[in-house]
Scaffold this motif. Sequence first.
Motif, short mmCIF file in Angstrom:
data_model
loop_
_atom_site.label_atom_id
_atom_site.label_comp_id
_atom_site.label_asym_id
_atom_site.label_seq_id
_atom_site.Cartn_x
_atom_site.Cartn_y
_atom_site.Cartn_z
N THR A 251 0.87 -1.17 0.00
CA THR A 251 0.00 0.00 0.00
C THR A 251 0.91 1.22 0.00
O THR A 251 1.68 1.43 0.94
CB THR A 251 -0.91 0.02 1.25
OG1 THR A 251 -1.65 -1.20 1.29
CG2 THR A 251 -1.87 1.21 1.19
N SER B 170 -2.90 3.75 -2.71
CA SER B 170 -3.15 2.81 -3.79
C SER B 170 -2.45 1.49 -3.46
O SER B 170 -1.41 1.47 -2.79
CB SER B 170 -2.68 3.37 -5.13
OG SER B 170 -1.30 3.62 -5.11
N ASN C 50 -0.01 7.04 -1.05
CA ASN C 50 -1.25 7.64 -1.56
C ASN C 50 -2.43 6.67 -1.42
O ASN C 50 -3.50 6.90 -1.97
CB ASN C 50 -1.08 8.09 -3.01
CG ASN C 50 -0.90 6.94 -3.98
OD1 ASN C 50 -0.96 5.76 -3.60
ND2 ASN C 50 -0.65 7.25 -5.23
#
Length: 191
Positions: A35, A40, A38
């Motif tokens: 992860t 994502s 940000n």
Amino acid sequence: MKLLTTFAALLLTITCLQVKSQNVAPQGFFKGSVTLVNNSIIKGFIKEDIRSKAAVVLVPEIGGKKIHYDGDQLNGATIENTRYLCIKGDFFKLVCDGELSFLQKASDASSKPVYVGSEAMFINGTEGRPGDYFIFNKTLQQLNLVNNKNITEVTAQSFINCDAAIAKAKETGNDISLLKDAVVIFNNRNR
């Protein structure tokens, strides 16, 4: 016609091999995800180098090129069934999760240089050594080292208004790893 059939069979074989190779981990890698800061998520295969370099290498499911990630580039990682949080460049094994998380430090990024242009800067990292336990308050983003010297103070501060968790923490004796049970009680107090 025979040439076209042969070409189609070859193309089908290559496609099948590519799909199959995407589901098989390269040697030394395990299925997982990272992860990014940000939030994502990139799934693929991970080779961990957490303890010695506070980093992981990811081969994404799509793209397949190796990418090196330091702990300061990530919010966390999952390697097979083990989850890690990244805080100030360090990796922490997630022992239990909830409003409070019980973590075990897995890396030491305190002396790791980070380059900004040609300037080397050193990450402060977090206190403690790999193997030490911490209570992390997600709401306050507060990380507290727990050891035999400060366990009473840290648990009283962390388990405010939860007498059952404080009582369970007192039962741990010198085994800080047993504090996990008190964190679970605290996280389940409103159920």
